[in-house]
Design a protein around this motif. Structure first.
Motif, PDB file in Angstrom:
ATOM      1  N   ASP A  40       0.852  -1.184   0.000  1.00 17.84           N
ATOM      2  CA  ASP A  40       0.000   0.000   0.000  1.00 17.84           C
ATOM      3  C   ASP A  40       0.888   1.234   0.000  1.00 17.84           C
ATOM      4  O   ASP A  40       2.052   1.167   0.398  1.00 17.84           O
TER       5      ASP A  40
ATOM      6  N   THR B   5       0.456   5.527   1.052  1.00 15.49           N
ATOM      7  CA  THR B   5      -0.311   6.708   1.444  1.00 15.49           C
ATOM      8  C   THR B   5       0.604   7.906   1.291  1.00 15.49           C
ATOM      9  O   THR B   5       1.729   7.894   1.810  1.00 15.49           O
TER      10      THR B   5
ATOM     11  N   HIS C 114       0.808  12.103   1.716  1.00 19.67           N
ATOM     12  CA  HIS C 114       0.192  13.303   2.281  1.00 19.67           C
ATOM     13  C   HIS C 114       0.631  14.533   1.506  1.00 19.67           C
ATOM     14  O   HIS C 114       1.774  14.624   1.061  1.00 19.67           O
TER      15      HIS C 114
ATOM     16  N   TYR D 133      -4.685  13.575   1.946  1.00 25.26           N
ATOM     17  CA  TYR D 133      -3.835  12.492   1.466  1.00 25.26           C
ATOM     18  C   TYR D 133      -4.548  11.686   0.390  1.00 25.26           C
ATOM     19  O   TYR D 133      -5.762  11.735   0.235  1.00 25.26           O
TER      20      TYR D 133
ATOM     21  N   TRP E  87      -4.533   7.537  -1.005  1.00 27.28           N
ATOM     22  CA  TRP E  87      -4.224   6.224  -0.467  1.00 27.28           C
ATOM     23  C   TRP E  87      -4.487   5.168  -1.528  1.00 27.28           C
ATOM     24  O   TRP E  87      -5.607   5.064  -2.041  1.00 27.28           O
TER      25      TRP E  87
ATOM     26  N   LYS F 290      -4.626   1.211  -1.913  1.00 20.10           N
ATOM     27  CA  LYS F 290      -4.767  -0.015  -1.116  1.00 20.10           C
ATOM     28  C   LYS F 290      -4.616  -1.199  -2.057  1.00 20.10           C
ATOM     29  O   LYS F 290      -5.434  -1.418  -2.936  1.00 20.10           O
TER      30      LYS F 290
END
Length: 139
Positions: free
Chosen positions: A33, A35, A37, A49, A51, A53
């Motif tokens: 994953d 993420t 920001h 942010y 993301w 997945k």
């Protein structure tokens, strides 16, 4: 001292077999994953942010992208997911048109396993990018 034909054949078989073991033992890249920001400075509160997945967990889908806007500043958060090797855009999501503390729904679609992806996330003022950051993951 010359090597006998038997020894040559045994040595060749050992080298070939050893090579196969080494090739078979090379680990595949695990799903990762990412993420990212968007923040005005390294120690500031994040604007929001994006993301990615990689694998599904419960009701969270895999190969999925979402963006979240955390700051009531009039800006939005936009995330772009690219194939890292080809540069092709896979999908994008944006919080534009919504008030702060908003996250998009997951935008998903199956990717081949071990696809290397790049996630760009920007704080946006309309169509103008204010600040951006990025990171790499794997499907």
């Amino acid at each position: 001292m010359p090597i006998s034909r038997f020894m040559k054949n045994a040595l060749t078989a050992a080298i070939v077999t050893g090579g196969m073991v080494v090739l078979a033992a090379t680990p595949a890249q695990a799903s990762t994953d990412v993420t990212v920001h968007s923040s005005p400075c390294p120690v500031c509160t994040t604007d929001g942010y994006g993301w990615f997945k990689a694998d599904p967990i419960g009701s969270t889908p895999g190969d999925a992208l979402k963006a979240c806007d955390l700051r009531a500043d009039g800006y939005s958060i936009k995330a772009w997911l690219y194939n890292r090797d080809t540069g092709n855009l896979i999908r994008t999501v944006s919080t534009a048109g919504h008030t702060a503390n908003y996250c998009t729904d997951w935008k998903t679609g199956d990717l081949p396993e071990q696809t290397r992806v790049w996630l760009d996330v920007c704080t946006m003022d309309g169509t103008r990018k204010i600040r951006c950051d990025g990171g790499e993951g794997w499907s």
